[in-house]
Design a protein around this motif. Structure first.
Motif, mmCIF file in Angstrom:
data_model
loop_
_atom_site.group_PDB
_atom_site.id
_atom_site.type_symbol
_atom_site.label_atom_id
_atom_site.label_comp_id
_atom_site.label_asym_id
_atom_site.label_seq_id
_atom_site.Cartn_x
_atom_site.Cartn_y
_atom_site.Cartn_z
ATOM 1 N N GLY B 38 15.726 -42.873 18.658
ATOM 2 C CA GLY B 38 15.080 -44.045 19.248
ATOM 3 C C GLY B 38 15.861 -44.561 20.449
ATOM 4 O O GLY B 38 15.275 -45.025 21.441
ATOM 5 N N GLU B 39 17.190 -44.445 20.384
ATOM 6 C CA GLU B 39 18.011 -44.944 21.490
ATOM 7 C C GLU B 39 17.867 -44.046 22.718
ATOM 8 O O GLU B 39 18.008 -44.508 23.841
ATOM 9 C CB GLU B 39 19.474 -45.033 21.054
ATOM 10 C CG GLU B 39 19.852 -46.371 20.451
ATOM 11 C CD GLU B 39 18.918 -46.845 19.348
ATOM 12 O OE1 GLU B 39 18.691 -46.065 18.408
ATOM 13 O OE2 GLU B 39 18.398 -47.970 19.420
ATOM 14 N N LEU B 40 17.562 -42.763 22.492
ATOM 15 C CA LEU B 40 17.298 -41.892 23.642
ATOM 16 C C LEU B 40 16.056 -42.390 24.381
ATOM 17 O O LEU B 40 15.987 -42.353 25.607
ATOM 18 C CB LEU B 40 17.102 -40.437 23.183
ATOM 19 C CG LEU B 40 18.308 -39.749 22.528
ATOM 20 C CD1 LEU B 40 17.950 -38.316 22.126
ATOM 21 C CD2 LEU B 40 19.500 -39.730 23.473
ATOM 22 N N VAL B 41 15.065 -42.856 23.593
ATOM 23 C CA VAL B 41 13.835 -43.406 24.186
ATOM 24 C C VAL B 41 14.193 -44.619 25.066
ATOM 25 O O VAL B 41 13.752 -44.726 26.218
ATOM 26 C CB VAL B 41 12.838 -43.808 23.059
ATOM 27 C CG1 VAL B 41 11.650 -44.575 23.628
ATOM 28 C CG2 VAL B 41 12.362 -42.577 22.285
ATOM 29 N N SER B 42 15.025 -45.527 24.526
ATOM 30 C CA SER B 42 15.402 -46.735 25.268
ATOM 31 C C SER B 42 16.219 -46.382 26.515
ATOM 32 O O SER B 42 15.950 -46.864 27.607
ATOM 33 C CB SER B 42 16.237 -47.666 24.395
ATOM 34 O OG SER B 42 15.603 -47.898 23.174
ATOM 35 N N TRP B 43 17.236 -45.540 26.322
ATOM 36 C CA TRP B 43 18.091 -45.185 27.453
ATOM 37 C C TRP B 43 17.285 -44.525 28.560
ATOM 38 O O TRP B 43 17.526 -44.760 29.745
ATOM 39 C CB TRP B 43 19.223 -44.249 26.993
ATOM 40 C CG TRP B 43 20.435 -45.015 26.565
ATOM 41 C CD1 TRP B 43 20.659 -45.576 25.346
ATOM 42 C CD2 TRP B 43 21.581 -45.351 27.363
ATOM 43 N NE1 TRP B 43 21.869 -46.220 25.331
ATOM 44 C CE2 TRP B 43 22.458 -46.109 26.543
ATOM 45 C CE3 TRP B 43 21.946 -45.094 28.675
ATOM 46 C CZ2 TRP B 43 23.673 -46.591 27.011
ATOM 47 C CZ3 TRP B 43 23.161 -45.579 29.149
ATOM 48 C CH2 TRP B 43 24.005 -46.315 28.322
ATOM 49 N N ALA B 44 16.300 -43.695 28.166
ATOM 50 C CA ALA B 44 15.470 -43.015 29.164
ATOM 51 C C ALA B 44 14.728 -44.044 30.014
ATOM 52 O O ALA B 44 14.647 -43.906 31.243
ATOM 53 C CB ALA B 44 14.479 -42.092 28.470
ATOM 54 N N THR B 121 25.856 -47.897 18.661
ATOM 55 C CA THR B 121 26.700 -47.900 19.860
ATOM 56 C C THR B 121 25.844 -47.857 21.124
ATOM 57 O O THR B 121 26.050 -48.632 22.063
ATOM 58 C CB THR B 121 27.649 -46.672 19.830
ATOM 59 O OG1 THR B 121 28.318 -46.657 18.580
ATOM 60 C CG2 THR B 121 28.643 -46.699 20.957
ATOM 61 N N LEU B 122 24.880 -46.934 21.127
ATOM 62 C CA LEU B 122 24.048 -46.761 22.324
ATOM 63 C C LEU B 122 23.223 -48.023 22.598
ATOM 64 O O LEU B 122 23.052 -48.426 23.750
ATOM 65 C CB LEU B 122 23.123 -45.545 22.138
ATOM 66 C CG LEU B 122 23.816 -44.181 22.189
ATOM 67 C CD1 LEU B 122 22.862 -43.069 21.777
ATOM 68 C CD2 LEU B 122 24.337 -43.898 23.600
ATOM 69 N N ARG B 123 22.721 -48.651 21.532
ATOM 70 C CA ARG B 123 21.893 -49.845 21.686
ATOM 71 C C ARG B 123 22.746 -51.012 22.201
ATOM 72 O O ARG B 123 22.342 -51.750 23.098
ATOM 73 C CB ARG B 123 21.257 -50.205 20.341
ATOM 74 C CG ARG B 123 19.998 -51.055 20.473
ATOM 75 C CD ARG B 123 19.444 -51.395 19.105
ATOM 76 N NE ARG B 123 19.447 -50.239 18.220
ATOM 77 C CZ ARG B 123 19.791 -50.276 16.937
ATOM 78 N NH1 ARG B 123 20.165 -51.412 16.367
ATOM 79 N NH2 ARG B 123 19.760 -49.191 16.207
ATOM 80 N N SER B 124 23.934 -51.152 21.642
ATOM 81 C CA SER B 124 24.820 -52.238 22.063
ATOM 82 C C SER B 124 25.227 -52.054 23.530
ATOM 83 O O SER B 124 25.313 -53.025 24.282
ATOM 84 C CB SER B 124 26.068 -52.275 21.192
ATOM 85 O OG SER B 124 25.701 -52.460 19.855
ATOM 86 N N LEU B 125 25.464 -50.796 23.901
ATOM 87 C CA LEU B 125 25.823 -50.520 25.297
ATOM 88 C C LEU B 125 24.694 -50.943 26.232
ATOM 89 O O LEU B 125 24.937 -51.517 27.295
ATOM 90 C CB LEU B 125 26.093 -49.016 25.469
ATOM 91 C CG LEU B 125 27.546 -48.560 25.368
ATOM 92 C CD1 LEU B 125 27.614 -47.042 25.432
ATOM 93 C CD2 LEU B 125 28.359 -49.145 26.517
ATOM 94 N N MET B 233 13.538 -51.299 22.222
ATOM 95 C CA MET B 233 12.223 -50.629 22.248
ATOM 96 C C MET B 233 12.221 -49.314 21.445
ATOM 97 O O MET B 233 11.272 -49.006 20.741
ATOM 98 C CB MET B 233 11.760 -50.382 23.691
ATOM 99 C CG MET B 233 12.688 -49.479 24.501
ATOM 100 S SD MET B 233 12.273 -49.449 26.261
ATOM 101 C CE MET B 233 10.829 -48.414 26.237
ATOM 102 N N GLY B 234 13.307 -48.562 21.558
ATOM 103 C CA GLY B 234 13.385 -47.306 20.821
ATOM 104 C C GLY B 234 13.589 -47.527 19.335
ATOM 105 O O GLY B 234 13.002 -46.840 18.493
ATOM 106 N N HIS B 235 14.422 -48.530 19.043
ATOM 107 C CA HIS B 235 14.683 -48.872 17.641
ATOM 108 C C HIS B 235 13.385 -49.293 16.947
ATOM 109 O O HIS B 235 13.101 -48.897 15.810
ATOM 110 C CB HIS B 235 15.722 -50.002 17.584
ATOM 111 C CG HIS B 235 15.986 -50.514 16.210
ATOM 112 N ND1 HIS B 235 15.371 -51.631 15.711
ATOM 113 C CD2 HIS B 235 16.765 -50.034 15.218
ATOM 114 C CE1 HIS B 235 15.774 -51.826 14.473
ATOM 115 N NE2 HIS B 235 16.622 -50.866 14.153
#
Lengths: 246, 304
Positions: B38-44, B121-125, B233-235
């Motif tokens: 899900g975090e890959l979705v957000s980061w993208a 970690t990715l979400r917090s970043l 959003m990914g979460h």
């Protein structure tokens, strides 16, 4: 062609745990074009030995030489390109893929120019498979699976073909056709190393027999002579192997 | 009203389906549920936003709307960059975390927990860098156009739907007609045998990460374009993504897409007939029902 043996192991030590090796220092040399049967009682380390050569079991000591080249540390996927093909006893085909896809993915490691011709060659060699390339491999019978596994291994035209108990679970009629196929492959120039519980059938097609006991090479000799050697029965029946030291 | 519900469900379902394909591919090959997907979705979405904003600032002409759509060339270019950057992020996470655990023979539960940690970690970043304030690719307003039987959709929504269908067909063709696709399917079934067949398993795993992350990138950009961009959003999509991946059958690409559409339609029906506050419960209900009744999913094999 080099003068080096097709395959050789020097003091090979292998197994699943470094502290408890199953193969304990095996020296064996296999000449080009030979068909060698690896025999021995259950737990002798036959399968572990050939798996170590193929690269699916870690080696803790010694060396594996393929046509004079040390392949001991070579990654698993590179051994096939180096000329070494292995057919495991079980799970030796991709059951969810079609027959054609099983062969195609093995051909994918070849240069593009060679792929179509090699596939054609396999279809000609195994007409039973050629008649239904779209069939899911998981639907094949035991004997047909073995044919497909061998065809998948042969498509790269290996110098050495290793088979781990190709007769396991097959009916006697199918076993004889599998062994006839192996003999024919060997006559075409492919060196074969065969692990087999069916001692009689294996020695009937082999040039040489090698007996392993407790992870060590206990005896080797001409296949025809070995077939009548009382030592063989003693080892299989579990009688004092130390008496059998050659 | 029913036609509009169907249209809304298909649009939401296409995003879910694209994300679920990435999950189903990584799950079938790496044998663990990657909760960081899900975090890959957000980061993208944030990668695409950063690149498209930078391009639009440097070359204002790239921000001019493309035909009926609400965005200019800067967004498709941002999407391409986001696919590459998200792929690299996934590879980085694998190299730093998952590959090391695999090499140590870590159990599935350890990998799942590591995925949870990576997700946090990715979400917090993302929150640290971009704050939790919602962002948008474009401020242009789009008017939904009448389609059929009273259903309406914006050009952006129709483009998203079309893109999802085209990508599913492309992924299916890649998996069934190319050497890389055959290698992925072979590694998914039996890694040791794949190695014996001459397939570089480590390289194939890297390819799967890149593939899954690229599809997550498309889903993220679509979600950002059609809704908004937020660190969560990914979460928030994670449960529908897993529901779709499991409903479709682990490893089945068409299954993930069809199941994504089913989840999207079920959510739309829930909003329509029960109430919007129950929307999030739909995926959970589907997930539990499929695990109890047909754990292999609609298109999966028993025991997979």
């Amino acid at each position: 062609m080099s003068e080096a043996p097709a395959l050789a192991t020097r003091g090979l030590v292998a197994g699943y745990e470094r502290d408890l090796p199953i193969v304990r220092g095996i020296d064996l040399t296999i000449g080009k074009g030979e068909l060698v049967a690896i025999l021995g009682p259950n737990g002798a380390g036959k399968s572990t030995y050939v798996k170590a050569i193929a690269g699916t079991v870690p080696c803790f000591g010694g060396a594996i030489m393929l046509d004079g080249k040390d392949i001991t540390a070579m990654p698993l996927h590179q051994r096939i390109s180096a000329g070494l093909a292995f057919v495991p006893q079980t799970e030796n085909i991709f059951a969810s893929l079609s027959i054609g896809e099983n062969l195609q993915l093995a051909a994918d490691v070849l240069p593009k120019a060679l792929r179509a011709a090699r596939l054609e060659k396999m279809w000609a060699m195994f007409p039973d498979l050629a008649s239904r390339p779209a069939l899911r491999a998981g639907q094949l019978s035991g004997g047909q699976r073995q044919m497909l596994a061998v065809a998948r291994a042969l498509i790269v035209e290996p110098q050495v073909l290793i088979l781990d108990e190709p007769s396991a679970g097959l009916s006697p009629k199918i076993v004889s056709s599998v062994f006839a196929m192996l003999q024919s492959i060997n006559r075409s120039g492919v060196t074969i190393l065969l692990v087999e519980q069916n001692v009689k059938a294996a020695l009937a097609i082999a040039d040489r027999g090698v007996i392993l006991v407790e992870g060590q090479l206990r005896h080797e000799g001409n296949a025809a002579q070995l077939a009548t050697d009382p030592l063989l029965a003693e080892l299989y029946l579990g009688a004092q192997p130390e008496k059998a030291s050659a | 009203m029913i036609a509009q519900m169907l249209m809304d469900g298909l649009i939401a379902g296409s995003m879910i389906g694209l994300g679920a394909i990435g999950i189903t591919l990584t799950y079938s090959i790496l044998r663990f549920a990657n909760f960081a997907h899900g975090e890959l979705v957000s980061w993208a979405a944030y990668f695409a936003l950063s690149v498209s904003t930078a391009l639009g600032t440097a070359l204002p002409g790239l921000s001019a709307s493309l035909g009926p759509f609400s965005f200019g060339w800067s967004l498709p270019l941002g999407l391409i960059a986001a696919m590459a950057l998200t792929g690299l992020l996934a590879l980085f996470a694998d190299t730093l975390l998952f590959a090391r655990l695999r090499a140590r023979g870590a159990s599935t539960i350890i990998l799942v927990m590591a995925g949870f940690g990576a997700a946090l970690t990715l979400r917090s970043l993302l929150e640290f860098i971009f704050t939790s304030k919602p962002m948008y690719f474009t401020s242009a307003l789009q008017i939904a156009r009448p389609l059929f039987a009273g259903a309406r959709a914006t050009p952006d929504q129709l483009l998203g739907l079309g893109l999802a269908v085209a990508l599913v067909a492309a992924v299916h063709l890649i998996l069934t007609r190319t050497a890389a696709g055959r290698a992925m399917r072979a590694v998914s079934e039996n890694q040791a045998l794949a190695g014996l067949a001459g397939i570089d398993v480590a390289k194939t795993i890297r390819l799967v990460w890149l593939f899954g992350a690229s599809l997550a990138a498309v889903a993220g950009v679509m979600a950002g374009l059609l809704v908004q961009i937020r660190p969560y959003m990914g979460h928030d999509l994670l449960l529908p993504l897993f529901a779709a991946a499991i409903l479709g059958g682990i490893g089945s690409v068409p299954g993930a897409m069809i199941a994504g559409l089913i989840v999207g339609l079920a959510e739309a029906a829930c909003v329509n007939f029960i109430g919007a506050e129950w929307r999030a419960a739909v995926s959970f209900f589907i997930l539990v029902a499929i695990l109890l009744l047909r754990p292999q999913g609609l298109f999966g094999k028993a025991g997979a």
